[in-house]
Design an enzyme around this catalytic site. Structure first.
Site, PDB file in Angstrom:
ATOM      1  N   ILE A  66      -0.518  -5.458  -0.568  1.00  0.00           N
ATOM      2  CA  ILE A  66      -0.238  -5.505  -1.375  1.00  0.00           C
ATOM      3  C   ILE A  66       0.862  -5.025  -1.642  1.00  0.00           C
ATOM      4  O   ILE A  66       2.403  -5.443  -2.403  1.00  0.00           O
ATOM      5  CB  ILE A  66      -0.738  -4.353  -3.167  1.00  0.00           C
ATOM      6  CG1 ILE A  66      -1.945  -5.145  -2.817  1.00  0.00           C
ATOM      7  CG2 ILE A  66       0.143  -4.854  -4.386  1.00  0.00           C
ATOM      8  CD1 ILE A  66      -2.969  -3.970  -3.799  1.00  0.00           C
TER       9      ILE A  66
ATOM     10  N   ARG B 282       6.267  -0.769  13.407  1.00  0.00           N
ATOM     11  CA  ARG B 282       5.491  -1.402  12.316  1.00  0.00           C
ATOM     12  C   ARG B 282       6.426  -2.317  11.143  1.00  0.00           C
ATOM     13  O   ARG B 282       6.661  -3.109  10.766  1.00  0.00           O
ATOM     14  CB  ARG B 282       4.888  -0.474  11.205  1.00  0.00           C
ATOM     15  CG  ARG B 282       3.599   0.079  11.316  1.00  0.00           C
ATOM     16  CD  ARG B 282       2.607  -1.298  11.891  1.00  0.00           C
ATOM     17  NE  ARG B 282       2.269  -1.198  10.586  1.00  0.00           N
ATOM     18  CZ  ARG B 282       1.815  -2.473   9.983  1.00  0.00           C
ATOM     19  NH1 ARG B 282       1.521  -3.474  11.516  1.00  0.00           N
ATOM     20  NH2 ARG B 282       1.068  -3.104   9.019  1.00  0.00           N
TER      21      ARG B 282
ATOM     22  N   ASP C  59       6.128   8.652   8.751  1.00  0.00           N
ATOM     23  CA  ASP C  59       4.438   8.729   8.087  1.00  0.00           C
ATOM     24  C   ASP C  59       4.364   9.855   6.795  1.00  0.00           C
ATOM     25  O   ASP C  59       5.065  10.982   6.489  1.00  0.00           O
ATOM     26  CB  ASP C  59       4.042   9.112   9.543  1.00  0.00           C
ATOM     27  CG  ASP C  59       2.678   9.721   9.271  1.00  0.00           C
ATOM     28  OD1 ASP C  59       1.704   9.297   8.180  1.00  0.00           O
ATOM     29  OD2 ASP C  59       2.327   9.817  10.192  1.00  0.00           O
TER      30      ASP C  59
ATOM     31  N   ASN D  32       3.830   2.270  -3.335  1.00  0.00           N
ATOM     32  CA  ASN D  32       2.356   1.444  -3.359  1.00  0.00           C
ATOM     33  C   ASN D  32       1.240   2.210  -2.155  1.00  0.00           C
ATOM     34  O   ASN D  32       0.286   1.602  -2.261  1.00  0.00           O
ATOM     35  CB  ASN D  32       3.497  -0.208  -3.197  1.00  0.00           C
ATOM     36  CG  ASN D  32       1.550  -1.286  -1.577  1.00  0.00           C
ATOM     37  OD1 ASN D  32       1.134  -2.163  -3.038  1.00  0.00           O
ATOM     38  ND2 ASN D  32       1.784  -0.888  -0.850  1.00  0.00           N
TER      39      ASN D  32
ATOM     40  N   TYR E 195     -10.801  10.076  -2.576  1.00  0.00           N
ATOM     41  CA  TYR E 195     -10.239   8.705  -2.685  1.00  0.00           C
ATOM     42  C   TYR E 195      -9.926   8.461  -4.309  1.00  0.00           C
ATOM     43  O   TYR E 195      -9.128   8.613  -4.521  1.00  0.00           O
ATOM     44  CB  TYR E 195     -10.571   7.259  -2.365  1.00  0.00           C
ATOM     45  CG  TYR E 195      -9.577   5.886  -2.614  1.00  0.00           C
ATOM     46  CD1 TYR E 195      -8.111   6.153  -1.985  1.00  0.00           C
ATOM     47  CD2 TYR E 195      -9.147   4.969  -3.397  1.00  0.00           C
ATOM     48  CE1 TYR E 195      -7.592   4.531  -2.508  1.00  0.00           C
ATOM     49  CE2 TYR E 195      -9.273   4.357  -3.926  1.00  0.00           C
ATOM     50  CZ  TYR E 195      -7.549   4.000  -3.298  1.00  0.00           C
ATOM     51  OH  TYR E 195      -6.568   2.900  -3.863  1.00  0.00           O
TER      52      TYR E 195
ATOM     53  N   LYS F 199      -6.307   9.145  -6.368  1.00  0.00           N
ATOM     54  CA  LYS F 199      -5.786   8.675  -7.006  1.00  0.00           C
ATOM     55  C   LYS F 199      -6.045   8.631  -8.598  1.00  0.00           C
ATOM     56  O   LYS F 199      -5.052   8.518 -10.012  1.00  0.00           O
ATOM     57  CB  LYS F 199      -6.739   6.898  -7.321  1.00  0.00           C
ATOM     58  CG  LYS F 199      -6.738   6.666  -6.281  1.00  0.00           C
ATOM     59  CD  LYS F 199      -4.858   5.959  -6.339  1.00  0.00           C
ATOM     60  CE  LYS F 199      -4.776   5.072  -4.792  1.00  0.00           C
ATOM     61  NZ  LYS F 199      -3.164   5.125  -4.730  1.00  0.00           N
TER      62      LYS F 199
ATOM     63  N   VAL G 266      -9.011  -5.909  -4.321  1.00  0.00           N
ATOM     64  CA  VAL G 266      -8.468  -6.738  -3.617  1.00  0.00           C
ATOM     65  C   VAL G 266      -9.126  -7.099  -2.330  1.00  0.00           C
ATOM     66  O   VAL G 266      -9.114  -5.471  -1.654  1.00  0.00           O
ATOM     67  CB  VAL G 266      -7.435  -7.602  -3.516  1.00  0.00           C
ATOM     68  CG1 VAL G 266      -7.032  -8.035  -5.384  1.00  0.00           C
ATOM     69  CG2 VAL G 266      -6.727  -6.001  -3.583  1.00  0.00           C
TER      70      VAL G 266
ATOM     71  N   THR H  50      -7.273  -6.569   1.304  1.00  0.00           N
ATOM     72  CA  THR H  50      -6.636  -5.829   1.873  1.00  0.00           C
ATOM     73  C   THR H  50      -7.515  -5.944   2.988  1.00  0.00           C
ATOM     74  O   THR H  50      -8.526  -5.226   3.109  1.00  0.00           O
ATOM     75  CB  THR H  50      -5.927  -5.264   0.757  1.00  0.00           C
ATOM     76  OG1 THR H  50      -6.435  -4.320   0.461  1.00  0.00           O
ATOM     77  CG2 THR H  50      -5.010  -5.850  -0.015  1.00  0.00           C
TER      78      THR H  50
END
Length: 245
Positions: A13, A37, A55, A81, A140, A144, A171, A173
């Site tokens: 995303i 990366r 990081d 994000n 998790y 959030k 989605v 990913t």
């Protein structure tokens, strides 16, 4: 043209968000966990995107990332994000990093935090929490819930900043998995819209969004006492306070 930082933008995303913003002509800075990366977004950098590295699971590197970002000058918007489902790292990456970046970066006009529909099953409690990630104390969903609460706290304390949280959907990913049922092509639209639009609906701070529709979050998100408890806990761990006003 807006100047926008997108964290965690080497794939999924985040990459789609950065690419769409570039397509629209904005000045975009992408973020990668390591210098190596950055090669994953070489095409975006060749199109004019800037790059920062750090990081988000390591607090000293988050502080260095703040320095890199501030050296580039003030951003119009920051899209937080980056995220992980690694149980031991969900708090450092999903909550501590956006908190420190928010508190220490030069204040932008707009802040967008990636949340999840799973935040509604998070537990609004901080007893025994380990922000370092040395042990898996929280899920998790908890992370959030916390970052969505951080958004609401920022909206309350910083009336000059538009702060929003976004559920991008489940989605397909790398993090979401190939079997995720939602449409990946829609996953970045709300973040891009919130970061750039003058639509009156997007100019009301403190909202939780799904596909450009405002939805009610977990009740704890709008609890000022819980917001203050969260900010105090994060400040005690990081040594960084979120300034009011």
């Amino acid at each position: 043209m807006a100047r926008i930082l997108v964290t965690g933008s080497t794939d999924g995303i985040g990459r789609a968000t950065a690419a769409r913003l570039l397509d629209q002509g904005h000045d975009v800075v992408v973020h990668a966990r390591t210098p190596a990366r950055l090669s994953a977004v070489r095409d975006l950098i060749e199109r004019g995107a800037g790059g920062v590295v750090g990081d988000l699971g390591r607090l000293p590197e988050v502080r260095e990332l703040v320095a890199q970002a501030n050296a580039l000058g003030r951003f119009d918007a920051v899209i937080h994000n980056a995220g992980t489902m690694d149980r031991a790292m969900v708090l450092p990456v999903n909550v501590v990093a956006p908190y420190v970046l928010t508190a220490q970066m030069e204040r932008p006009d707009r802040l967008i935090y990636l949340s999840s529909g799973l935040h509604r099953s998070g537990r609004p409690g901080l007893a025994g929490i380990d922000w370092r990630g040395n042990r898996a104390t929280d899920s998790y969903s908890d992370s959030k819930l916390f970052v969505t609460t951080l958004m609401a706290a920022v909206a309350r304390l910083w009336p000059d900043v538009l702060a929003h949280a976004v559920d991008p959907g489940w989605v397909p990913t790398r993090m979401g998995g190939r079997s995720a049922p939602d449409d990946l092509s829609l996953a970045d639209l709300t973040q891009v819209w919130l970061a750039t639009t003058d639509d009156p609906a997007a100019l009301v701070s403190g909202r939780y969004w799904f596909h450009q529709q405002s939805r009610p979050p977990h009740p704890a998100v709008e609890d000022a006492s819980f917001q203050d408890e969260l900010l105090a806990s994060l400040a005690a761990y990081t040594g960084v306070a979120l300034a009011g006003g």
